[in-house]
Design a protein around this motif. Structure first.
Motif, PDB file in Angstrom:
ATOM      1  N   UNK A  93     -57.409 -69.800 -17.136  1.00 23.52           N
ATOM      2  CA  UNK A  93     -57.085 -70.204 -15.764  1.00 23.52           C
ATOM      3  C   UNK A  93     -57.799 -71.506 -15.411  1.00 23.52           C
ATOM      4  N   UNK A  94     -58.931 -71.769 -16.055  1.00 28.95           N
ATOM      5  CA  UNK A  94     -59.632 -73.031 -15.830  1.00 28.95           C
ATOM      6  C   UNK A  94     -58.740 -74.215 -16.206  1.00 28.95           C
ATOM      7  N   UNK A 127     -57.681 -77.303 -13.858  1.00 27.48           N
ATOM      8  CA  UNK A 127     -57.928 -78.709 -14.185  1.00 27.48           C
ATOM      9  C   UNK A 127     -56.628 -79.505 -14.170  1.00 27.48           C
ATOM     10  N   UNK A 128     -55.547 -78.882 -14.656  1.00 25.41           N
ATOM     11  CA  UNK A 128     -54.251 -79.564 -14.620  1.00 25.41           C
ATOM     12  C   UNK A 128     -53.831 -79.855 -13.184  1.00 25.41           C
ATOM     13  N   UNK A 159     -51.521 -65.126 -21.803  1.00 22.27           N
ATOM     14  CA  UNK A 159     -52.254 -66.365 -21.568  1.00 22.27           C
ATOM     15  C   UNK A 159     -51.505 -67.344 -20.665  1.00 22.27           C
ATOM     16  N   UNK A 160     -50.181 -67.416 -20.804  1.00 22.12           N
ATOM     17  CA  UNK A 160     -49.419 -68.353 -19.976  1.00 22.12           C
ATOM     18  C   UNK A 160     -49.474 -67.967 -18.508  1.00 22.12           C
ATOM     19  N   UNK A 161     -49.450 -66.662 -18.236  1.00 22.78           N
ATOM     20  CA  UNK A 161     -49.541 -66.196 -16.849  1.00 22.78           C
ATOM     21  C   UNK A 161     -50.917 -66.526 -16.263  1.00 22.78           C
ATOM     22  N   UNK A 162     -51.962 -66.364 -17.067  1.00 24.63           N
ATOM     23  CA  UNK A 162     -53.318 -66.670 -16.615  1.00 24.63           C
ATOM     24  C   UNK A 162     -53.448 -68.166 -16.317  1.00 24.63           C
ATOM     25  N   UNK A 163     -52.903 -68.969 -17.204  1.00 27.11           N
ATOM     26  CA  UNK A 163     -52.908 -70.428 -17.037  1.00 27.11           C
ATOM     27  C   UNK A 163     -52.227 -70.815 -15.720  1.00 27.11           C
ATOM     28  N   UNK A 164     -51.088 -70.202 -15.460  1.00 31.39           N
ATOM     29  CA  UNK A 164     -50.325 -70.501 -14.256  1.00 31.39           C
ATOM     30  C   UNK A 164     -51.056 -70.060 -12.995  1.00 31.39           C
ATOM     31  N   UNK A 165     -51.764 -68.945 -13.066  1.00 27.84           N
ATOM     32  CA  UNK A 165     -52.543 -68.485 -11.912  1.00 27.84           C
ATOM     33  C   UNK A 165     -53.581 -69.521 -11.514  1.00 27.84           C
ATOM     34  N   UNK A 186     -53.484 -72.695 -12.071  1.00 20.71           N
ATOM     35  CA  UNK A 186     -52.775 -73.872 -11.557  1.00 20.71           C
ATOM     36  C   UNK A 186     -52.353 -73.670 -10.104  1.00 20.71           C
ATOM     37  N   UNK A 187     -51.691 -72.566  -9.826  1.00 20.21           N
ATOM     38  CA  UNK A 187     -51.162 -72.317  -8.489  1.00 20.21           C
ATOM     39  C   UNK A 187     -52.266 -72.108  -7.454  1.00 20.21           C
TER      40      UNK A 187
END
Length: 252
Positions: A16-17, A21-22, A229-235, A237-238
């Motif tokens: 999620x970090x 950052x993105x 992992x993609x869902x965590x990444x998106x969390x 970001x949003x």
């Protein structure tokens, strides 16, 4: 303006970090200093080396970390991290804090003295490996006459290292705790116990951040699995886009 960003520990939740950052980069915000513990130190190191969040995300997915860890039953832990050093060297061959494009502070724990130790100069990779060395799962890292383990044991959210040197602090905590966290196994009990132990401290620190980011929904995700992992990444970001809304004028 000197901008600092603190990245908490949290296992695979640390992805999620990258989303955070993105989002910050898209908003035109780049940190001057990064302070990270455990997973936050790993993301921080790759970010400070100049890699984009998307690149780091794909690299972590393809690292094959589990296949690269030497299995070793002994009295210190289950896994050795020796071969991970080669993987880190592939992406950060200079192995130096001083050669990073962004200043980085890594928190690890001296398990003998029971205190947090902070690294910001000299050799880079061993401090990062130490910061990610979860007790009981990975062997401690011996470095500079210390026996080091996961930074999250003593300071999971190292914003103190940014206070006094940064004009604006952004904090990203990926270890929130909810009463709704499922308890279906011994692993669930261990995970929630760890998060409860650090919750109050992190909550107080978030209040001291100019932008506080804590994806509360992330408690639904297993911090020891990359399956979502993609869902965590998106969390990440949003939640960052929402948290930063209305505060850009203070930075830009």
């Amino acid at each position: 303006m000197k901008i600092g960003i603190a990245l908490s520990g949290g296992g695979s939740r640390g992805l999620a970090h990258l989303g955070a950052i993105k989002a910050l980069e898209e908003l035109g915000i780049k940190p001057t200093v990064i302070a990270g513990s455990s997973a936050g130190s790993l993301v921080g190191a790759f970010t400070a080396a100049g890699y984009s969040p998307d690149f780091i995300f794909e690299a972590i997915q393809s690292l094959g970390i589990l296949n690269s860890i030497k299995f070793a039953f002994n009295r210190f832990g289950l896994f050795k991290m020796d071969k991970l050093e080669d993987i880190f060297l592939k992406y950060i061959p200079h192995n130096s804090f001083e050669k990073l494009k962004t200043s980085l502070i890594v928190c690890a724990t001296d398990i003998e003295k029971g205190e947090a130790v902070y690294f910001s100069e000299g050799e880079l990779i061993k401090p990062v490996m130490a910061s990610c060395s979860i007790p009981g799962i990975f062997e401690p890292i011996k470095f500079q006459n210390r026996i080091l383990v996961d930074g999250g044991v003593t300071n999971n959210f190292p914003i103190e290292q940014l206070e006094g040197i940064c004009d604006f602090i952004i904090g990203v905590n990926v270890t929130p705790v909810s009463n709704e966290m499922p308890i279906n196994s011994a692993k669930d009990i261990l995970t929630k116990s760890l998060y409860l132990a650090i919750r109050n401290n992190s909550a107080e620190k978030l209040k001291r951040c100019d932008i506080a980011i804590e994806p509360t929904e992330i408690y639904n995700y297993n911090g020891l699995s990359l399956s979502k992992s993609k869902e965590i990444y998106q969390l990440g970001y949003e939640n960052t886009l929402r948290a930063a809304k209305g505060k850009l004028e203070q930075i830009l």
